[in-house]
Motif scaffolding. Structure first.
Motif, PDB file in Angstrom:
ATOM      1  N   THR A 135       0.735  -1.220  -0.094  1.00 30.35           N
ATOM      2  CA  THR A 135      -0.025   0.005   0.018  1.00 30.35           C
ATOM      3  C   THR A 135       1.019   1.176   0.040  1.00 30.35           C
ATOM      4  OG1 THR A 135      -1.786   1.160   1.045  1.00 30.35           O
ATOM      5  CG2 THR A 135      -0.138   0.180   2.388  1.00 30.35           C
ATOM      6  N   ASN A 136       0.119   2.222  -0.454  1.00 29.64           N
ATOM      7  CA  ASN A 136       1.150   3.527  -0.614  1.00 29.64           C
ATOM      8  C   ASN A 136       0.153   4.698   0.416  1.00 29.64           C
ATOM      9  OD1 ASN A 136       3.115   2.920  -2.013  1.00 29.64           O
ATOM     10  ND2 ASN A 136       2.404   3.625  -3.867  1.00 29.64           N
ATOM     11  N   GLU A 137      -0.767   4.129   1.009  1.00 37.08           N
ATOM     12  CA  GLU A 137      -1.700   4.825   1.894  1.00 37.08           C
ATOM     13  C   GLU A 137      -1.429   4.932   3.251  1.00 37.08           C
ATOM     14  OE1 GLU A 137      -5.707   4.943   1.243  1.00 37.08           O
ATOM     15  OE2 GLU A 137      -5.573   4.926  -1.017  1.00 37.08           O
ATOM     16  N   GLU A 138      -2.172   5.566   3.937  1.00 38.18           N
ATOM     17  CA  GLU A 138      -1.898   5.426   5.586  1.00 38.18           C
ATOM     18  C   GLU A 138      -2.136   4.094   6.023  1.00 38.18           C
ATOM     19  OE1 GLU A 138       0.080   7.596   7.443  1.00 38.18           O
ATOM     20  OE2 GLU A 138       0.285   8.819   5.780  1.00 38.18           O
ATOM     21  N   MET A 139      -1.135   3.375   6.961  1.00 39.50           N
ATOM     22  CA  MET A 139      -1.418   2.100   7.393  1.00 39.50           C
ATOM     23  C   MET A 139      -2.566   2.118   8.339  1.00 39.50           C
ATOM     24  SD  MET A 139      -0.446  -1.063   6.785  1.00 39.50           S
ATOM     25  CE  MET A 139       1.253  -0.980   6.157  1.00 39.50           C
ATOM     26  N   GLU A 140      -2.767   2.931   8.933  1.00 43.60           N
ATOM     27  CA  GLU A 140      -3.943   3.048  10.076  1.00 43.60           C
ATOM     28  C   GLU A 140      -5.256   2.913   9.312  1.00 43.60           C
ATOM     29  OE1 GLU A 140      -1.633   5.183  10.296  1.00 43.60           O
ATOM     30  OE2 GLU A 140      -0.574   5.769  12.199  1.00 43.60           O
ATOM     31  N   GLY A 141      -5.392   3.827   8.151  1.00 41.64           N
ATOM     32  CA  GLY A 141      -6.601   3.651   7.471  1.00 41.64           C
ATOM     33  C   GLY A 141      -6.799   2.439   6.785  1.00 41.64           C
ATOM     34  N   ILE A 142      -5.801   1.769   6.286  1.00 38.26           N
ATOM     35  CA  ILE A 142      -6.043   0.324   5.581  1.00 38.26           C
ATOM     36  C   ILE A 142      -6.490  -0.607   6.678  1.00 38.26           C
ATOM     37  CG2 ILE A 142      -4.829  -1.664   4.624  1.00 38.26           C
ATOM     38  CD1 ILE A 142      -5.391   0.836   2.668  1.00 38.26           C
ATOM     39  N   LEU A 143      -5.747  -0.701   7.866  1.00 35.40           N
ATOM     40  CA  LEU A 143      -6.059  -1.690   8.816  1.00 35.40           C
ATOM     41  C   LEU A 143      -7.412  -1.348   9.335  1.00 35.40           C
ATOM     42  CD1 LEU A 143      -2.506  -2.538  10.274  1.00 35.40           C
ATOM     43  CD2 LEU A 143      -3.989  -3.629   8.547  1.00 35.40           C
ATOM     44  N   SER A 144      -7.920  -0.141   9.490  1.00 32.58           N
ATOM     45  CA  SER A 144      -9.098   0.352  10.417  1.00 32.58           C
ATOM     46  C   SER A 144     -10.314   0.150   9.404  1.00 32.58           C
ATOM     47  CB  SER A 144      -8.988   1.636  10.772  1.00 32.58           C
ATOM     48  OG  SER A 144      -7.724   1.909  11.758  1.00 32.58           O
ATOM     49  N   ALA A 145     -10.364  -0.221   8.319  1.00 32.04           N
ATOM     50  CA  ALA A 145     -11.370  -0.164   7.228  1.00 32.04           C
ATOM     51  C   ALA A 145     -12.161  -1.501   7.726  1.00 32.04           C
ATOM     52  CB  ALA A 145     -10.789  -0.393   5.882  1.00 32.04           C
ATOM     53  N   THR A 146     -13.357  -1.513   7.801  1.00 33.05           N
ATOM     54  CA  THR A 146     -14.361  -2.422   7.869  1.00 33.05           C
ATOM     55  C   THR A 146     -15.034  -2.866   6.536  1.00 33.05           C
ATOM     56  OG1 THR A 146     -15.983  -0.944   8.798  1.00 33.05           O
ATOM     57  CG2 THR A 146     -14.402  -1.830  10.316  1.00 33.05           C
ATOM     58  N   ALA A 147     -15.822  -3.788   6.645  1.00 30.96           N
ATOM     59  CA  ALA A 147     -16.806  -4.432   5.628  1.00 30.96           C
ATOM     60  C   ALA A 147     -18.239  -3.852   5.852  1.00 30.96           C
ATOM     61  CB  ALA A 147     -16.805  -5.856   5.515  1.00 30.96           C
ATOM     62  N   PHE A 148     -19.110  -4.225   4.936  1.00 30.12           N
ATOM     63  CA  PHE A 148     -20.365  -4.003   5.017  1.00 30.12           C
ATOM     64  C   PHE A 148     -21.122  -4.315   6.328  1.00 30.12           C
ATOM     65  CE2 PHE A 148     -19.684  -4.092   0.385  1.00 30.12           C
ATOM     66  CZ  PHE A 148     -20.020  -2.759   0.153  1.00 30.12           C
TER      67      PHE A 148
END
Length: 382
Positions: A135-148
């Protein structure tokens, strides 16, 4: 007396049983679901995602409570010490057996991830079937993302990418054992899917929601990090991926759309041959097709198949040329020579450093698209 003796015998048999004295309850452990690794200012930055399995059970049981995700991070010049620093404030034992994903930043991949391979493999609880991403994005955002529906990342492509890939086979997910295997051989190319967040596609009660998706891939070729390609730049590599399930192809003629095919399960054959001292390759690809949509103009089945074959060939050629221009062997042609002509490989590549891949190395690409289901298409085939 016989009854008493029988009871005593059963009790004696139970005495050696130790039971499960060391077992922990669910709430007594911190379950690691995913780990991210960054490299900033000569230090490893480790991110760990914890998941509350109690709330997961409540959500799956029909209750309305959303899953809670916790993300922690620590840094140190030594990767092992960065992980150890997380233990200082984890409150309870960290359990790694449920880790389902590893996420690397572009900075880490530029630095190299062989130390990560070494450290993670020394954890007895880690598994070889972990999914690996960049990823080239902030790691916190990637790992904090949830599903539906308030579900956790366990229900997202971070932990379970296979079902989405079966429906839209763009960039193949890759597992930890493949990364380890490829890192030990200089002939291979590793294509690691890149994760990003998309927030303009889905809404919950008219509020935009950020969802994970694959926006491209990071490429290691010849044991060197070659950079990232976007999904658009990778267009074409899916047609030669043997694990591809299905992917749409728009067919155009004279600037007008003639139809949309859903292409399925390619069969690829690559034939290396020599012209004097020059190595070249021929590629043959066969795909099945299902007609999903047709234009207003009457076009025969044979012409549609021909148009589809030409478009797939064009995309394959374009992907190959784009990769070679950046030092990427996207079709893993080097590996074919390494596996099948190892004597030549050792003499020319290992001893003399011959770099044989260029735009002309892939001499020809032959593509055959066969329509296996026409739907309700009623064109004049005469």
């Amino acid at each position: 007396m016989r009854t008493l003796r029988a009871i005593l015998a059963v009790l004696l048999l139970l005495l050696p049983l130790t039971g499960c004295w060391s077992d922990k309850e669910v709430q007594d452990l911190n379950y690691t679901i995913a780990m991210g690794v960054d490299y900033v200012k000569d230090e490893y930055v480790v991110y760990v995602q914890f998941l509350d399995f109690i709330t997961v059970a409540k959500v799956e049981g029909g209750q309305s409570q959303s899953s809670k995700v916790w993300v922690g991070h620590a840094s140190d010049p030594d990767l092992t010490m960065a992980i150890a620093k997380l233990y200082q404030s984890s409150q309870q034992r960290v359990y790694w057996d449920h880790m389902g994903a590893l996420v690397f930043t572009g900075r880490l991949m530029e630095h190299g991830y062989k130390e990560v391979i070494d450290v993670v493999n020394r954890y007895r609880e880690s598994r070889y079937n972990i999914w690996v991403y960049g990823t080239n994005e902030e790691m916190e955002g990637i790992l904090s993302a949830t599903a539906f529906f308030g579900l956790s990342s366990v229900n997202s492509i971070l932990i379970e990418p296979t079902e989405a890939y079966k429906q839209y086979s763009s960039i193949r997910p890759i597992q930890w054992y493949e990364v380890i295997r490829d890192s030990q051989e200089a002939s291979t190319t590793t294509i690691i899917p890149s994760l990003a967040l998309k927030e303009r596609t889905w809404e919950e009660n008219k509020k935009p929601q950020k969802m994970l998706y694959m926006d491209g891939a990071h490429v290691y070729s010849n044991d060197t990090y070659r950079g990232k390609l976007t999904s658009a730049q990778l267009q074409g590599i899916q047609w030669q991926e043997k694990k591809m399930e299905r992917f749409p192809l728009v067919i155009r003629k004279g600037g007008r759309t003639q139809g949309v095919f859903m292409l399925q399960k390619p069969v690829k054959k690559v034939i290396p041959y020599w012209e004097g001292q020059t190595i070249k390759f021929r590629m043959e690809v066969k795909l099945g097709a299902v007609i999903q949509e047709v234009g207003n103009e009457a076009v025969s089945i044979e012409e549609l198949e021909q148009l589809a074959s030409e478009e797939v060939r064009r995309q394959l050629r374009q992907a190959y040329v784009r990769g070679v221009g950046r030092g990427m062997d996207l079709f893993r042609l080097r590996e074919i020579l390494y596996r099948n002509y190892n004597g030549w490989w050792k003499e020319q590549v290992q001893q003399h450093g011959v770099q044989f891949l260029n735009e002309a190395s892939l001499d020809s690409i032959h593509v055959t698209v066969d329509i296996i289901h026409k739907g309700r298409y009623m064109a004049d085939e005469s």
